[in-house]
Design a protein around this motif. Structure first.
Motif, PDB file in Angstrom:
ATOM      1  N   ASN A  60      -0.223  -5.133  -9.884  1.00 11.99           N
ATOM      2  CA  ASN A  60      -0.331  -4.096 -11.030  1.00 11.99           C
ATOM      3  C   ASN A  60       0.179  -4.546 -12.472  1.00 11.99           C
ATOM      4  O   ASN A  60       1.297  -5.067 -12.325  1.00 11.99           O
TER       5      ASN A  60
ATOM      6  N   GLU B 259      -2.620  10.214  -9.667  1.00 10.70           N
ATOM      7  CA  GLU B 259      -2.682   9.679  -8.538  1.00 10.70           C
ATOM      8  C   GLU B 259      -3.933   8.862  -8.533  1.00 10.70           C
ATOM      9  O   GLU B 259      -4.755   8.940  -8.999  1.00 10.70           O
ATOM     10  N   GLY B 260      -3.542   7.792  -7.382  1.00  4.30           N
ATOM     11  CA  GLY B 260      -4.759   6.537  -7.311  1.00  4.30           C
ATOM     12  C   GLY B 260      -4.702   5.470  -8.353  1.00  4.30           C
ATOM     13  O   GLY B 260      -5.250   4.552  -8.330  1.00  4.30           O
TER      14      GLY B 260
ATOM     15  N   LYS C   6      -2.323   0.333  -7.085  1.00  6.36           N
ATOM     16  CA  LYS C   6      -3.036  -0.167  -5.929  1.00  6.36           C
ATOM     17  C   LYS C   6      -2.505  -1.181  -5.090  1.00  6.36           C
ATOM     18  O   LYS C   6      -1.140  -1.452  -5.870  1.00  6.36           O
ATOM     19  N   GLN C   7      -2.731  -1.461  -3.940  1.00  7.30           N
ATOM     20  CA  GLN C   7      -2.067  -2.544  -3.196  1.00  7.30           C
ATOM     21  C   GLN C   7      -2.218  -3.735  -3.939  1.00  7.30           C
ATOM     22  O   GLN C   7      -3.287  -3.960  -4.431  1.00  7.30           O
TER      23      GLN C   7
ATOM     24  N   ALA D  30       1.013  -1.223   0.060  1.00  5.05           N
ATOM     25  CA  ALA D  30       0.031   0.120   0.184  1.00  5.05           C
ATOM     26  C   ALA D  30       0.810   1.131   0.016  1.00  5.05           C
ATOM     27  O   ALA D  30       0.569   2.186  -0.718  1.00  5.05           O
ATOM     28  N   GLN D  31       1.989   1.189   0.873  1.00  7.03           N
ATOM     29  CA  GLN D  31       2.749   2.348   0.816  1.00  7.03           C
ATOM     30  C   GLN D  31       3.537   2.533  -0.559  1.00  7.03           C
ATOM     31  O   GLN D  31       3.611   3.663  -0.999  1.00  7.03           O
ATOM     32  N   GLN D  32       3.890   1.629  -1.111  1.00  4.25           N
ATOM     33  CA  GLN D  32       4.467   1.711  -2.347  1.00  4.25           C
ATOM     34  C   GLN D  32       3.582   2.381  -3.394  1.00  4.25           C
ATOM     35  O   GLN D  32       4.126   2.895  -4.394  1.00  4.25           O
ATOM     36  N   ALA D  33       2.697   1.580  -3.540  1.00  2.00           N
ATOM     37  CA  ALA D  33       1.669   2.228  -4.493  1.00  2.00           C
ATOM     38  C   ALA D  33       1.090   3.635  -4.378  1.00  2.00           C
ATOM     39  O   ALA D  33       1.124   4.493  -5.237  1.00  2.00           O
ATOM     40  N   LYS D  34       1.028   4.142  -3.133  1.00  6.14           N
ATOM     41  CA  LYS D  34       0.809   5.527  -2.784  1.00  6.14           C
ATOM     42  C   LYS D  34       2.014   6.440  -3.175  1.00  6.14           C
ATOM     43  O   LYS D  34       1.799   7.643  -3.783  1.00  6.14           O
ATOM     44  N   ALA D  35       3.154   5.884  -2.908  1.00 13.91           N
ATOM     45  CA  ALA D  35       4.404   6.736  -3.129  1.00 13.91           C
ATOM     46  C   ALA D  35       4.760   6.905  -4.371  1.00 13.91           C
ATOM     47  O   ALA D  35       5.365   7.965  -4.865  1.00 13.91           O
TER      48      ALA D  35
ATOM     49  N   THR E  59       5.295   7.696  -8.292  1.00 11.69           N
ATOM     50  CA  THR E  59       4.776   8.807  -9.085  1.00 11.69           C
ATOM     51  C   THR E  59       5.292   8.852 -10.522  1.00 11.69           C
ATOM     52  O   THR E  59       4.988   9.688 -11.403  1.00 11.69           O
TER      53      THR E  59
END
Length: 640
Positions: free
Chosen positions: A350, A342-343, A346-347, A299-304, A306
């Motif tokens: 992919n 952004e978004g 996903k966790q 989840a952290q990797q997916a959010k970070a 860019t």
């Protein structure tokens, strides 16, 4: 009715002519050359009186003749900001003007390449780029085969700022930055470059007279109907080829497109990135192939994350993540760096899909380039195994005519309108497009330098150029090289007065014709500018061969421009090659003694010839104590 329309057109055209106007170069934020008379010119109705004020004081007056006017400002030392007002039937005020040093930056893509392309290597230089007194004028790339043009179609001056640094040409930025840091004088860069351009495109009609083949090309393309037919034929050819592969591409036209997340690719073959698509001997590939990879993210990797970096791809690509297109590039050279919405990630799993189009017989993901997902600081490698499948095959795509590169067109359209604007000198980076035709390059290059100086009418202003960088795969054995030959012709051009050359064989990249270390190059060009233009006594060039003599089975080499001495590094095993009269070169054993290079090879009893750094991608082994690389060369002992 037609009669009245005709009269109306005459009246309107007269009013347009009567309106005082200035050439595009004379504009807010411009830099004018210090310490010499500076022309101010423009357009007005014949007989109109024109008055020029500098900071509110009248400095010159003239009368327009044949729709044009011209006058001169007296020499000014470095200073600003100033305001220039020009008055006739109307008044134009030019604000924020500085007197400083103006440099013309010209050539092909390596002079055109912008700072965003080097951002990964020099991020701080973009972040901190706030230089109000380094100013750019980007010459519009509008060729003309009819005649030298009097003005440009568009253009304006801009100061370097964090907002525009990404689009600022890199070589000239580092050049200007170095000079500005040195003396604080405002720097104006007129960027006059176009990717892929051969030297013939920069030659005037007068110079072309000496080169029949280029002259014939210029005459052919002066026919506007012919030019339009060529452009139209290229467009039609490309539309047909790309239209057919799009219609025939199984990956695009399947019920479930191959970029879909729910596609079953279990029967696809495997391919390792980076790498070249495998071909049987004598085989070629043109068409489309697809690649897919599943990447599992926390989840952290997916959010970070860019950015996705897909190195460099031959030839064109479209990249999809989880079924959404995130970027595409239409030709092979630019780095593939695509920002992610952004978004989108996903966790969990992919899906990354790349659609690659090849049009020149081969396709690859270039080695030693970055392939990752994440950020510049933290990322997940995308190198390794991917799934691959061919979407469609196609015949080779016939190359474009590239009208913009034809002889004389860039001189007429880009350079000629600049020749009234005084400059301090020229920096030049060009030659890649002439490497396969190096035999007459020195004659054309020298003729161009002489002609540009004559057109500007400022005498032998400094003309400083970059020698071709190292490029392509290194060869295990000494061999002939078109790039080495072109470098030699560039060295020979140093016989022109007030010229200098920055050697770049140590700052190129084997896998990229557009190396990113523009910082070192800009700084080397600036060193030469300080010597030639500012008349400073400093070391600005690397060692250059001075003499070659034979002693028994050895060659003894002496050099000039060694500063406090020669420096030989660990690359010397494959840097010098020697040969006897048979011309069969072999790598030499290299010894540095008393600031001379001593060469030998046990298989060559009477060496007579030597080459240094004679390759597409040579080893740069020899420097002076100032850290500047030696000039590549080939030489022979003098017979008595």
């Amino acid at each position: 009715m037609l009669k009245y329309l005709y009269l109306l057109l005459i009246i309107c055209s007269h009013n347009v002519l009567a309106e005082l106007r200035l050439p595009k170069l004379i504009n807010d934020h411009m830099v004018l050359q210090r310490d010499i008379e500076v022309p101010i010119w423009g357009y007005a109705d014949t007989g109109e009186a024109v008055t020029v004020k500098l900071d509110g004081k009248i400095v010159a007056k003239t009368i327009a003749n044949k729709g044009k006017w011209r006058l001169k400002l007296a020499p000014h030392s470095a200073s600003g900001p100033h305001q220039i007002s020009i008055s006739s039937s109307n008044t134009i005020v030019v604000k924020d003007v500085y007197f400083g040093d103006v440099w013309l930056a010209s050539g092909q893509s390596n002079m055109e390449l912008q700072m965003y392309r080097v951002a990964e290597d020099f991020p701080a230089d973009l972040k901190d780029a706030n230089y109000p007194l380094i100013r750019y004028f980007m010459v519009p790339q509008k060729y003309n085969f009819q005649a030298p043009q009097d003005d440009l179609v568009i253009g304006h001056w801009d100061s370097v700022s964090p907002q525009n640094i990404g689009r600022t040409p890199a070589v000239s930025f580092y050049f200007a930055k170095q000079l500005f840091k040195h003396n604080g004088v405002a720097i104006g860069i007129i960027n006059n470059a176009l990717g892929g351009s051969p030297i013939e495109s920069w030659l005037s009609a007068e110079v072309l007279q000496a080169f029949p083949e280029a002259l014939a090309e210029a005459k052919q393309f002066s026919n506007e109907e012919y030019v339009e037919s060529v452009i139209g034929a290229d467009k039609a050819k490309n539309a047909k080829w790309y239209g057919e592969i799009r219609n025939n591409d199984l990956g695009l036209n399947a019920d479930s497109p191959w970029y879909s997340t729910n596609l079953d690719d279990s029967d696809w073959s495997t391919f390792n990135i980076p790498g070249e698509r495998p071909l049987a001997q004598g085989e070629s590939f043109n068409g489309v192939w697809w690649l897919r990879k599943t990447v599992n993210l926390s989840a952290q990797q997916a959010k970070a994350a860019t950015i996705i970096r897909m190195g460099t791809i031959v030839d064109a690509d479209e990249v999809y993540i989880n079924g959404t297109k995130v970027g595409n590039t239409t030709y092979q050279y630019p780095p593939r760096r695509y920002s992610l919405p952004e978004g989108l990630l996903k966790q969990g799993d992919n899906q990354i899909t790349v659609r690659v189009t090849a049009n020149n017989g081969r396709s690859s993901f270039v080695a030693e380039k970055p392939y990752w997902l994440g950020t510049d600081e933290h990322h997940i490698s995308l190198a390794g195994e991917w799934k691959a499948k061919t979407g469609t095959l196609a015949p080779p795509l016939v190359g474009d005519t590239f009208v913009r590169w034809k002889a004389g067109g860039l001189y007429n359209g880009l350079t000629a309108p600049l020749t009234t604007y005084p400059i301090k000198g020229v920096i030049w980076y060009q030659g890649e497009s002439n490497a396969g035709r190096w035999h007459d390059y020195q004659a054309k290059f020298s003729a161009m330098i002489q002609d540009w100086r004559a057109k500007w009418g400022q005498g032998d202003f400094p003309f400083i150029f970059a020698q071709l960088a190292n490029f392509m795969e290194a060869k295990a054995q000494p061999s002939d090289s078109d790039w080495a030959e072109l470098r030699q012709t560039q060295t020979q051009t140093l016989t022109e007065p007030n010229t200098a050359m920055a050697v770049t064989i140590d700052i190129g990249e084997w896998n990229d014709i557009h190396p990113t270390n523009k910082k070192a190059l800009g700084e080397r060009l600036a060193l030469a500018a300080r010597a030639l233009a500012l008349k400073e006594d400093l070391v600005y060039q690397g060692p250059q061969i001075d003499s070659v003599k034979a002693e028994q089975n050895k060659l003894i080499l002496s050099f000039k421009h060694i500063a406090d001495g020669l420096v030989l590094n660990s690359l010397s095993d494959h840097s010098f090659a020697i040969a006897a009269q048979d011309g069969q070169f072999k790598w030499a054993q290299v010894q540095l003694k008393d600031n001379q290079i001593i060469l030998s090879n046990p298989d060559i009893k009477q060496p007579t010839m030597v080459r240094y750094a004679w390759a597409d991608n040579p080893d740069a082994a020899l420097y002076n104590s100032a850290g500047l690389p030696a000039v590549p060369f080939k030489a022979a002992i003098k017979s008595h």
